[in-house]
Design an enzyme around this catalytic site. Sequence first.
Site, mmCIF file in Angstrom:
data_model
loop_
_atom_site.group_PDB
_atom_site.id
_atom_site.type_symbol
_atom_site.label_atom_id
_atom_site.label_comp_id
_atom_site.label_asym_id
_atom_site.label_seq_id
_atom_site.Cartn_x
_atom_site.Cartn_y
_atom_site.Cartn_z
ATOM 1 C CD GLU A 156 -3.059 -1.422 1.980
ATOM 2 O OE1 GLU A 156 -2.968 -0.831 3.064
ATOM 3 O OE2 GLU A 156 -4.009 -2.199 1.699
HETATM 4 C C1 HEC Z 1 -3.098 0.421 -2.204
HETATM 5 C C2 HEC Z 1 -4.479 0.494 -1.824
HETATM 6 C C3 HEC Z 1 -4.869 0.953 -0.451
HETATM 7 C C4 HEC Z 1 -4.425 2.055 0.249
HETATM 8 C C5 HEC Z 1 -3.337 3.041 -0.141
HETATM 9 C C6 HEC Z 1 -5.215 2.131 1.451
HETATM 10 N N1 HEC Z 1 -6.127 1.088 1.470
HETATM 11 FE FE1 HEC Z 1 -7.614 0.831 2.800
HETATM 12 N N2 HEC Z 1 -7.944 -0.991 2.062
HETATM 13 C C7 HEC Z 1 -7.351 -1.538 0.950
HETATM 14 C C8 HEC Z 1 -7.679 -2.941 0.861
HETATM 15 C C9 HEC Z 1 -7.229 -3.903 -0.222
HETATM 16 C C10 HEC Z 1 -8.484 -3.236 1.985
HETATM 17 C C11 HEC Z 1 -9.025 -4.586 2.390
HETATM 18 C C12 HEC Z 1 -7.917 -5.321 3.125
HETATM 19 C C13 HEC Z 1 -8.407 -6.413 4.025
HETATM 20 O O1 HEC Z 1 -9.610 -6.555 4.249
HETATM 21 O O2 HEC Z 1 -7.552 -7.127 4.576
HETATM 22 C C14 HEC Z 1 -8.654 -1.969 2.699
HETATM 23 C C15 HEC Z 1 -9.476 -1.812 3.821
HETATM 24 C C16 HEC Z 1 -9.774 -0.579 4.381
HETATM 25 C C17 HEC Z 1 -10.832 -0.324 5.341
HETATM 26 C C18 HEC Z 1 -11.816 -1.332 5.882
HETATM 27 C C19 HEC Z 1 -13.212 -1.129 5.372
HETATM 28 C C20 HEC Z 1 -14.128 -2.272 5.745
HETATM 29 O O3 HEC Z 1 -15.330 -2.142 5.576
HETATM 30 O O4 HEC Z 1 -13.647 -3.317 6.208
HETATM 31 C C21 HEC Z 1 -10.757 1.014 5.667
HETATM 32 C C22 HEC Z 1 -11.667 1.773 6.624
HETATM 33 C C23 HEC Z 1 -9.638 1.567 4.937
HETATM 34 N N3 HEC Z 1 -9.075 0.581 4.154
HETATM 35 C C24 HEC Z 1 -9.148 2.857 5.075
HETATM 36 C C25 HEC Z 1 -7.890 3.250 4.593
HETATM 37 C C26 HEC Z 1 -7.161 4.412 5.062
HETATM 38 C C27 HEC Z 1 -7.639 5.370 6.137
HETATM 39 C C28 HEC Z 1 -5.998 4.469 4.338
HETATM 40 C C29 HEC Z 1 -4.856 5.450 4.466
HETATM 41 C C30 HEC Z 1 -4.224 5.535 5.788
HETATM 42 C C31 HEC Z 1 -6.041 3.338 3.412
HETATM 43 N N4 HEC Z 1 -7.182 2.605 3.629
HETATM 44 C C32 HEC Z 1 -5.079 3.087 2.435
HETATM 45 C C33 HEC Z 1 -6.581 -0.842 0.053
HETATM 46 C C34 HEC Z 1 -5.920 0.337 0.354
#
Ligand code: HEC
Length: 310
Positions: free
Chosen positions: A124
């Site tokens: 990420e």
């Molecule tokens: C490169 C892509 C990427 C980036 C950058 C990223 N995310 Fe995500 N995010 C994901 C993915 C893929 C998942 C699911 C991962 C899992 O469930 O293990 C996720 C899951 C989440 C969830 C959970 C939502 C749910 O309903 O379960 C949240 C809230 C979230 N991210 C917020 C953020 C925040 C705040 C940041 C920055 C600090 C961020 N993400 C940066 C890809 C990204």
Amino acid sequence: MKRAILLALSALTICSANSIDQNQMATPIPDSIAYDKEKAILGKKLYMDTSLSADGKVSCNTCHDIKSFGVDNQVFSTGIHGVLDKPFNSPTTFNAVFNFVQFWNGRAKDLADQARGPFTNPNEMGLRDEAEVIKIIEQNPDYKARFNDIYGEINMENITDAIAEFEKTLITPNSPFDRYQKGDQNAISDAAKRGWNAFKNNGCIACHQGQNLGGTMYQKIGIFEPYPNQENLGRYEITKQETDKMVFKVPSLRNIAKTAPYYHDGSVPTLDACVQFMAYYQLGRFLDQQTVDDIVAFLESLTGEYNEQF
Ligand code: HEC
Ligand code: HEC
């Protein structure tokens, strides 16, 4: 397998037999929820900031675009240096505040806990460690002043608190379905009304319920037929309990028409196919095309309004 079927069936009987009116099992998104504006403004800056990544190109918004219902509509998102963020499809950040836990496998207890992960996740934002996150923020005079005013200190707890505060603003009230639930009979089409009935009568509501029509429980994917992709075993990867194999958080269906592709592995591109699969894997039945179309019309009525406030 047998236990899972029993669990699912008992969930269905509980819902259809007891006195709770199934109509009450899906509740509207509130117009707003309480949040601290100064923290949320700071949280938004952090959410949008690509300088908090190893190649200076990736922010939370890259994968959870607030102009695009909190997703990027990719099977797998692209993190630093173009790496694919496998094995999970990016869920939406919209209305995530209403989910009982965060991540597909529920390993984060709330939004602040979740926000700790991405900065140092190599797929990420890829920073070396949390000390590097804090250092980048400290070197930015605007951040420094804001953290000083609001929290008195820059640390991971305060960084993730600000982001979580911003995410409280990412809610989508006023969907046609919510207006219908509040009494506006004309807010949704006849097809969507039939779809809502089919959603209740076929037992989708046993799992997809509450404010988000999801996000209130864990369930196995592939109850009546094994899910084809067994690469990631869901909750099992966390608990190592046999009964947690292929168990995932039941996802929200809010704005579902805008957040394709679907499932934890992003393997299903359309809602139509998604509904067919759900009926087959989760309920052991085939739905005729008319019913599928109606349920899709219902799901389309779950698209709400995001009001960007600052
Ligand atoms: C490169 C892509 C990427 C980036 C950058 C990223 N995310 Fe995500 N995010 C994901 C993915 C893929 C998942 C699911 C991962 C899992 O469930 O293990 C996720 C899951 C989440 C969830 C959970 C939502 C749910 O309903 O379960 C949240 C809230 C979230 N991210 C917020 C953020 C925040 C705040 C940041 C920055 C600090 C961020 N993400 C940066 C890809 C990204
Ligand atoms: C036994 C519980 C259960 C039942 C019943 C159920 N679902 Fe699901 N649903 C889930 C789970 C768990 C997932 C996540 C599966 C995954 O990603 O691997 C899911 C995923 C979905 C998704 C994709 C969401 C996304 O963001 O990718 C849609 C759409 C959906 N369900 C609609 C329905 C419909 C329509 C019905 C009724 C025909 C239904 N579900 C019945 C548990 C259930």
